[in-house]
Design an enzyme around this catalytic site. Structure first.
Site, PDB file in Angstrom:
ATOM      1  N   ARG A 240      -7.798  -2.709   2.668  1.00  0.00           N
ATOM      2  CA  ARG A 240      -7.967  -2.994   4.097  1.00  0.00           C
ATOM      3  C   ARG A 240      -9.446  -2.793   4.449  1.00  0.00           C
ATOM      4  NH1 ARG A 240      -3.852  -5.194   3.769  1.00  0.00           N
ATOM      5  NH2 ARG A 240      -1.933  -4.910   4.939  1.00  0.00           N
ATOM      6  N   GLU A 269     -11.511  -8.713  10.371  1.00  0.00           N
ATOM      7  CA  GLU A 269     -10.948 -10.013   9.970  1.00  0.00           C
ATOM      8  C   GLU A 269     -10.108 -10.656  11.058  1.00  0.00           C
ATOM      9  OE1 GLU A 269      -9.023  -8.427   6.325  1.00  0.00           O
ATOM     10  OE2 GLU A 269      -7.210  -9.374   7.061  1.00  0.00           O
ATOM     11  N   HIS A 294      -8.396 -12.659   2.828  1.00  0.00           N
ATOM     12  CA  HIS A 294      -7.160 -11.869   2.662  1.00  0.00           C
ATOM     13  C   HIS A 294      -6.147 -12.676   1.851  1.00  0.00           C
ATOM     14  CE1 HIS A 294      -4.941  -8.261   4.553  1.00  0.00           C
ATOM     15  NE2 HIS A 294      -4.341  -8.620   3.438  1.00  0.00           N
TER      16      HIS A 294
HETATM   17  P1  NAD Z   1       1.182   2.261  -2.710  1.00  0.00           P
HETATM   18  O1  NAD Z   1       1.767   2.937  -1.525  1.00  0.00           O
HETATM   19  O2  NAD Z   1       2.042   1.984  -3.883  1.00  0.00           O
HETATM   20  O3  NAD Z   1      -0.078   3.088  -3.234  1.00  0.00           O
HETATM   21  C1  NAD Z   1      -1.060   3.624  -2.392  1.00  0.00           C
HETATM   22  C2  NAD Z   1      -1.701   4.812  -3.062  1.00  0.00           C
HETATM   23  O4  NAD Z   1      -2.740   5.268  -2.192  1.00  0.00           O
HETATM   24  C3  NAD Z   1      -0.725   5.975  -3.293  1.00  0.00           C
HETATM   25  O5  NAD Z   1      -0.834   6.461  -4.610  1.00  0.00           O
HETATM   26  C4  NAD Z   1      -1.185   7.025  -2.278  1.00  0.00           C
HETATM   27  O6  NAD Z   1      -0.959   8.361  -2.701  1.00  0.00           O
HETATM   28  C5  NAD Z   1      -2.669   6.678  -2.173  1.00  0.00           C
HETATM   29  N1  NAD Z   1      -3.288   7.261  -0.973  1.00  0.00           N
HETATM   30  C6  NAD Z   1      -2.719   7.500   0.233  1.00  0.00           C
HETATM   31  N2  NAD Z   1      -3.602   8.092   1.051  1.00  0.00           N
HETATM   32  C7  NAD Z   1      -4.754   8.230   0.345  1.00  0.00           C
HETATM   33  C8  NAD Z   1      -6.026   8.793   0.633  1.00  0.00           C
HETATM   34  N3  NAD Z   1      -6.284   9.343   1.831  1.00  0.00           N
HETATM   35  N4  NAD Z   1      -6.954   8.759  -0.328  1.00  0.00           N
HETATM   36  C9  NAD Z   1      -6.685   8.233  -1.554  1.00  0.00           C
HETATM   37  N5  NAD Z   1      -5.512   7.689  -1.883  1.00  0.00           N
HETATM   38  C10 NAD Z   1      -4.548   7.698  -0.952  1.00  0.00           C
HETATM   39  O7  NAD Z   1       0.527   0.924  -2.143  1.00  0.00           O
HETATM   40  P2  NAD Z   1       0.205  -0.423  -2.944  1.00  0.00           P
HETATM   41  O8  NAD Z   1       1.425  -1.276  -3.009  1.00  0.00           O
HETATM   42  O9  NAD Z   1      -0.500  -0.072  -4.197  1.00  0.00           O
HETATM   43  O10 NAD Z   1      -0.800  -1.138  -1.917  1.00  0.00           O
HETATM   44  C11 NAD Z   1      -2.048  -0.544  -1.569  1.00  0.00           C
HETATM   45  C12 NAD Z   1      -2.644  -1.273  -0.374  1.00  0.00           C
HETATM   46  O11 NAD Z   1      -3.038  -2.584  -0.766  1.00  0.00           O
HETATM   47  C13 NAD Z   1      -1.651  -1.532   0.779  1.00  0.00           C
HETATM   48  O12 NAD Z   1      -1.545  -0.428   1.639  1.00  0.00           O
HETATM   49  C14 NAD Z   1      -2.252  -2.730   1.485  1.00  0.00           C
HETATM   50  O13 NAD Z   1      -3.083  -2.306   2.537  1.00  0.00           O
HETATM   51  C15 NAD Z   1      -3.098  -3.396   0.408  1.00  0.00           C
HETATM   52  N6  NAD Z   1      -2.608  -4.753   0.079  1.00  0.00           N
HETATM   53  C16 NAD Z   1      -3.455  -5.795   0.211  1.00  0.00           C
HETATM   54  C17 NAD Z   1      -3.022  -7.083  -0.090  1.00  0.00           C
HETATM   55  C18 NAD Z   1      -3.944  -8.278   0.025  1.00  0.00           C
HETATM   56  O14 NAD Z   1      -3.453  -9.413   0.035  1.00  0.00           O
HETATM   57  N7  NAD Z   1      -5.248  -8.092   0.084  1.00  0.00           N
HETATM   58  C19 NAD Z   1      -1.705  -7.272  -0.527  1.00  0.00           C
HETATM   59  C20 NAD Z   1      -0.861  -6.168  -0.672  1.00  0.00           C
HETATM   60  C21 NAD Z   1      -1.316  -4.897  -0.367  1.00  0.00           C
END
Ligand code: NAD
Length: 329
Positions: A240, A269, A294
């Site tokens: 994000r 965005e 995105h």
């Molecule tokens: P997930 O929940 O499986 O993993 C997120 C990880 O981040 C977890 O291990 C969590 O412990 C960690 N985390 C939480 N707070 C934190 C902090 N303060 N510092 C460090 N790490 C922290 O999520 P995911 O499925 O791996 O997705 C991650 C992110 O990717 C989503 O939240 C979303 O915003 C983004 N995303 C983007 C797209 C895109 O098209 N660009 C698509 C899907 C997801």
């Protein structure tokens, strides 16, 4: 009981519309399905408000004022993993449940992070322009750098981050990770260690961000700590936009602190979609920056899985046993 679901901003979704429209599962559950080409937000409230289910993507901004004018609304199914575009507190206060798609292809986003990285490390854009537009078959100025032997810093080792770890390993990179939750078994299996935020910034040749956007991750990389990064390091953000402080990134790119950035998400965005590029314009125009709209999630396999899970989420709601609910505060 009959239900009515409106899917917003479906104009770009091609065959996905037919897939949802012809879903036997939704028909069996008594869900009438309609589509709106518009977003759902405070400036774009549909004239017909007799729907209890809203299907939205991340580009809708479902805030308190939007929720308050939809009297029948009981369920929001977001076609995304992230849900920071929905005011969850306002939804909970109105008794509206929210579901998301927790997993639809974590490899999909991790692959895109590496696509951005490789495009930067091997100057793929410039090389293509050289041949296609400049009509020259020359390697002048196109020398890149190897990933093998470099250190990849993975911020957030959840579903997507774990794939980034595996892919980094596949390229022969050394991995370090930062996460508030440590998956020690996975770290042992993959041979990486968890370090502090300061350490990951200082040790990594490439940082890739895969944590969610939360109050605790707002401007996680900012003007006070970006200077800790290795001189000439690369930043990849497919998570994000607001996890990094945009002016700090611009300053670091200008000073050479950052060698380049691959960004699929931008702090502004939403404004950019509306044509306003004021904060991010300078960043977008920088030569060592690749910005994509995105798009990391956007493969046909992932899209299919998003639709399937969303349909299942809606059916489960109609059966009174909702699944994949996001925390309501
Ligand atoms: P997930 O929940 O499986 O993993 C997120 C990880 O981040 C977890 O291990 C969590 O412990 C960690 N985390 C939480 N707070 C934190 C902090 N303060 N510092 C460090 N790490 C922290 O999520 P995911 O499925 O791996 O997705 C991650 C992110 O990717 C989503 O939240 C979303 O915003 C983004 N995303 C983007 C797209 C895109 O098209 N660009 C698509 C899907 C997801």
């Amino acid at each position: 009981m009959n239900h009515k679901a409106i899917f917003f901003n479906f104009k770009y979704w091609g065959e996905g519309k037919d897939y949802v429209e012809s879903s036997e599962k939704l028909k069996k559950a008594g869900v009438e399905v309609v589509f709106s080409g518009e977003l759902l937000n405070k400036d774009s409230i549909p004239s017909e408000k007799d729907f209890d289910i809203a299907g939205v993507f991340m580009d809708s901004k479902v805030d308190a004022s939007t929720i308050s004018v939809l009297p029948e609304l009981k369920f929001i199914a977001t076609l995304s993993t992230g849900f920071d575009h929905i005011d969850l507190k306002a939804a909970a206060e109105r008794g509206v449940q929210v579901s998301s798609v927790p997993a639809y292809g974590e490899n999909t986003v991790a692959e895109f992070a590496f696509a951005l990285l490789l495009a930067l490390s091997r100057k793929i854009r410039e090389a293509s322009v050289r041949v296609k537009d400049e009509k020259k078959f020359s390697t002048d100025g196109l020398c890149g750098f190897d990933l093998a032997g470099k250190t990849l810093g993975v911020i957030g080792t959840g579903r997507i981050g774990k794939h980034a770890v595996r892919m980094g390993k596949g390229f022969g990179m050394k991995i370090v990770a930062y996460d508030v939750y440590h998956d020690d078994a996975f770290a042992k299996e993959m041979g990486y260690s968890y370090v502090s935020l300061e350490e990951i910034l200082a040790e990594s040749d490439v940082i890739t961000i895969h944590c969610p956007y939360l109050p605790s991750t707002h401007h996680l990389i900012n003007k006070n700590n970006i200077g800790l990064m290795k001189k000439g390091a690369y930043l990849i953000n497919t998570a994000r936009g607001a996890i990094v402080e945009t002016p700090a990134v611009i300053a670091a790119l200008k000073s050479g602190q950052l060698g380049g950035a691959g960004l699929d998400v931008l702090e502004e965005e939403a404004n950019m979609k509306a044509g306003d590029m004021s904060l991010d314009r300078e960043l977008v125009m920088m030569p060592n920056v690749i910005v994509t709209p995105h798009n990391a999630f956007n493969t046909k396999e992932a899209f299919q899985r998003i639709l399937e899970t969303t349909i299942d989420n809606i059916v489960a709601f109609t059966e009174g046993k909702p699944v994949n609910l996001v925390p309501n505060k």
